[in-house]
Design a protein around this motif. Structure first.
Motif, PDB file in Angstrom:
ATOM      1  N   SER A  46       0.887   3.946  -3.012  1.00 19.70           N
ATOM      2  CA  SER A  46       0.603   5.360  -2.760  1.00 19.70           C
ATOM      3  C   SER A  46       1.742   6.253  -3.231  1.00 19.70           C
ATOM      4  O   SER A  46       1.507   7.297  -3.849  1.00 19.70           O
TER       5      SER A  46
ATOM      6  N   LYS B 176       1.884   9.374  -6.396  1.00 23.36           N
ATOM      7  CA  LYS B 176       2.178  10.796  -6.169  1.00 23.36           C
ATOM      8  C   LYS B 176       2.722  11.497  -7.407  1.00 23.36           C
ATOM      9  O   LYS B 176       2.224  12.565  -7.765  1.00 23.36           O
TER      10      LYS B 176
ATOM     11  N   ARG C 200       0.836  -1.212   0.000  1.00 26.97           N
ATOM     12  CA  ARG C 200       0.000   0.000   0.000  1.00 26.97           C
ATOM     13  C   ARG C 200       0.864   1.253   0.000  1.00 26.97           C
ATOM     14  O   ARG C 200       0.568   2.220  -0.698  1.00 26.97           O
ATOM     15  N   ARG C 201       1.952   1.223   0.765  1.00 32.01           N
ATOM     16  CA  ARG C 201       2.853   2.378   0.813  1.00 32.01           C
ATOM     17  C   ARG C 201       3.491   2.616  -0.550  1.00 32.01           C
ATOM     18  O   ARG C 201       3.532   3.733  -1.044  1.00 32.01           O
TER      19      ARG C 201
END
Length: 120
Positions: free
Chosen positions: A100, A104, A96-97
């Motif tokens: 994400s 960006k 998930r990190r």
């Protein structure tokens, strides 16, 4: 007011989009591989344990008592389910990190592109 984009801007935007797509796809496939691996490990362990428990109960108690007394394993199975959930979420935090952080630059390029269009 008409805004025209230079070919370099279009090319840069397309390259960023393609790079972001493949980064996200690789991240996604890595996560899917982890889920499949975890599910296979869990299925193998559950099958081995169930087989061993069934043989043990059948040899020790006979079929009638085995059917009546199988509820004593509910606690350990609940713990295994909890452990599976913990392992699943722990292995997906980095996914998930990464997902994400991969989004960006895409978000910035999209919003930056809109801003540049609106200011020209």
């Amino acid at each position: 007011m008409t805004t025209t984009l230079r070919p370099e801007q279009i090319s840069t935007a397309q390259k960023a989009g393609v790079d972001s797509f493949f980064n996200l796809a690789n991240t996604l496939f890595g996560g899917v591989e982890k889920v499949i691996e975890l599910n296979l490990q869990t299925a193998r362990a559950a099958l081995a344990e169930t087989s061993a428990n069934t043989r043990q109960d059948h040899a020790r108690e006979g079929p009638q008592r085995m059917v009546r007394g199988s509820g004593h394993r509910a606690g350990p199975y609940a713990e295994q389910v909890q452990s599976y959930g913990d392992t699943f979420w722990r292995s997906h935090r980095p996914l998930r990190r990464n997902f994400s952080s991969s989004l960006k630059p895409v978000t910035k390029s999209i919003t930056g592109g809109y801003r540049s269009l609106s200011t020209t």
